[in-house]
Design a protein around this motif. Structure first.
Motif, short mmCIF file in Angstrom:
data_model
loop_
_atom_site.label_atom_id
_atom_site.label_comp_id
_atom_site.label_asym_id
_atom_site.label_seq_id
_atom_site.Cartn_x
_atom_site.Cartn_y
_atom_site.Cartn_z
N SER A 67 0.80 -1.23 0.00
CA SER A 67 0.00 0.00 0.00
C SER A 67 0.83 1.28 0.00
O SER A 67 0.31 2.35 -0.36
N LYS A 70 0.96 3.38 -2.98
CA LYS A 70 -0.16 4.27 -3.33
C LYS A 70 0.27 5.73 -3.33
O LYS A 70 -0.26 6.54 -4.09
N ILE A 71 1.22 6.09 -2.46
CA ILE A 71 1.61 7.51 -2.44
C ILE A 71 2.40 7.86 -3.70
O ILE A 71 2.31 8.98 -4.19
N SER A 114 -10.46 8.43 -1.16
CA SER A 114 -9.04 8.68 -0.88
C SER A 114 -8.17 7.87 -1.84
O SER A 114 -8.46 6.70 -2.09
N LEU A 116 -5.53 6.64 -1.05
CA LEU A 116 -4.72 5.75 -0.22
C LEU A 116 -5.47 4.52 0.26
O LEU A 116 -4.97 3.76 1.09
N ALA A 121 -6.61 3.98 -5.03
CA ALA A 121 -5.31 3.69 -5.64
C ALA A 121 -5.48 3.11 -7.04
O ALA A 121 -4.70 3.40 -7.94
N GLU A 238 -3.02 14.05 2.24
CA GLU A 238 -3.69 12.77 1.97
C GLU A 238 -3.19 11.70 2.94
O GLU A 238 -3.97 10.89 3.46
N MET A 239 -1.88 11.71 3.23
CA MET A 239 -1.33 10.71 4.15
C MET A 239 -1.89 10.90 5.57
O MET A 239 -2.16 9.93 6.27
N GLU A 242 -5.50 9.29 5.72
CA GLU A 242 -5.82 7.87 5.50
C GLU A 242 -4.58 6.99 5.49
O GLU A 242 -4.66 5.81 5.15
N GLY A 243 -3.41 7.52 5.86
CA GLY A 243 -2.16 6.77 5.68
C GLY A 243 -2.01 5.53 6.53
O GLY A 243 -1.35 4.57 6.14
N SER A 248 -5.49 6.11 11.44
CA SER A 248 -4.82 7.36 11.05
C SER A 248 -4.98 8.45 12.12
O SER A 248 -4.06 9.22 12.38
N LYS A 260 2.51 6.47 6.01
CA LYS A 260 1.81 5.49 5.16
C LYS A 260 2.32 4.11 5.48
O LYS A 260 3.52 3.88 5.63
#
Ligand code: GLU
Length: 311
Positions: A67, A70-71, A114, A116, A121, A238-239, A242-243, A248, A260
């Motif tokens: 995952s 995803k970033i 999201s 993430l 993703a 974003e991180m 939902e990271g 989170s 993340k």
């Protein structure tokens, strides 16, 4: 306050010791490869914005990016289409549900919310501008290497393990497509998303990804600009949302840094302008975060006073 080399070295060693002391959790087993990774592996690494590397444990072992990839794909989509496109087409909201939740989609008209979570993703992968599937994949793989500061490559074994068991993600891709939320063929997006999760990274590479974000988008090892400074702020936002999956908010509370996590056992965190940190150990807690990596990064953040929200 500037961080001294001695302070960073001591914190990495203390973080590694805290990780080894933390017990519990279990390897992810819904992807057969991950169930077989030795559970005792453990690594911690910090990379400074001027490129110094401090590592402890199994820091050169290559583990599945999962995952955390995803970033990278989200960042590539932002660079190509702008952060506003990513926010309006995918979102910047926590789902409040597991990373592969179909219910999260159903509750929001099949919008991913999201980049993430798995749905978002897959949508990010579909947003990358590409002429065909191999072009899409090659761009994402090259961007992973650019972030990591050295070559990242696909593990045929992890990829085979994921591609043959990703039926749930396949359903997610079709639900997204049913609402017009994929921007290329949904099975092409799924294939590329699955490959991006199946590359191997070391803890040093993971900390370099974090340090690139800590260094306003310039990789501190290669000195190459990877993303714009403006997009770094959006990526970190974003991180924060939902990271660390459903945890989170707790991560923000205790560690106070964007992070993340991935089901391969890696977690990275970014102290903007100060440090990139990462840890790896396969056993996960019930929400999918590595037990030992959380222990290491929590201690490092506390010991070095990295929490962004602390007065
Ligand atoms: N490849 C994994 C999946 O799609 C990644 C999940 C994760 O690391 O959160 O389920």
């Amino acid at each position: 306050m500037t961080l001294t080399d001695d302070a960073i070295k001591a914190a990495v060693e203390a973080g590694y010791a805290a990780a080894l002391k933390a017990s519990g959790g279990a390897n992810a087993d819904y992807i057969p490869y991950l169930a077989k990774v030795p559970s005792t592996l453990c690594a911690v690494c910090a990379v400074t914005p001027d490129g110094k590397v401090f590592a402890a444990g199994d820091s050169t072992y290559g583990f599945a990016f999962e995952s955390i990839s995803k970033i990278v794909t989200m960042a590539l989509a932002m660079e190509q289409s702008g952060a506003e496109a990513v926010r309006s087409k995918i979102g910047a909201r926590p789902t409040g549900l597991p990373f592969n939740s179909v219910m999260a989609l159903e509750l929001h008209g099949d919008a991913p919310l999201s980049p993430l979570v798995n749905a978002g993703a897959i949508a990010s992968a579909s947003l990358v501008k590409a002429k065909d599937v191999e072009d899409r994949w090659n761009q994402i793989l090259a961007f992973q290497s650019k972030f990591a500061g050295s070559a990242v490559s696909l593990s045929a074994e992890v990829n085979q393990s994921e591609q043959t068991t990703n039926l749930h993600n396949r359903a997610i891709a079709w639900l997204l497509a049913s609402a017009g939320n994929t921007f290329c063929d949904p099975m092409e997006a799924l294939d590329v998303y699955t490959r991006q999760c199946s590359t191997l990274v070391t803890c040093v590479q993971l900390a370099t990804v974090a340090a690139t974000l800590a260094n306003r988008g310039v990789n501190p090892i290669t000195k190459e600009r990877v993303v714009s400074a403006e997009n770094v702020g959006h990526i970190l936002a974003e991180m924060t949302m939902e990271g660390l999956y459903d945890a989170s908010g707790d991560w923000a509370y205790e560690v106070g840094l964007p992070g993340k996590s991935g089901v391969g056992g890696g977690i990275l965190s970014v102290a903007p302008g100060r440090l990139g940190i990462a840890a790896f150990a396969p056993p996960l807690d019930e929400v999918g975060n590595s037990v030992r990596a959380q222990a290491a990064l929590t201690l490092i953040s506390q010991q070095l006073g990295l929490n962004l929200y602390a007065a």
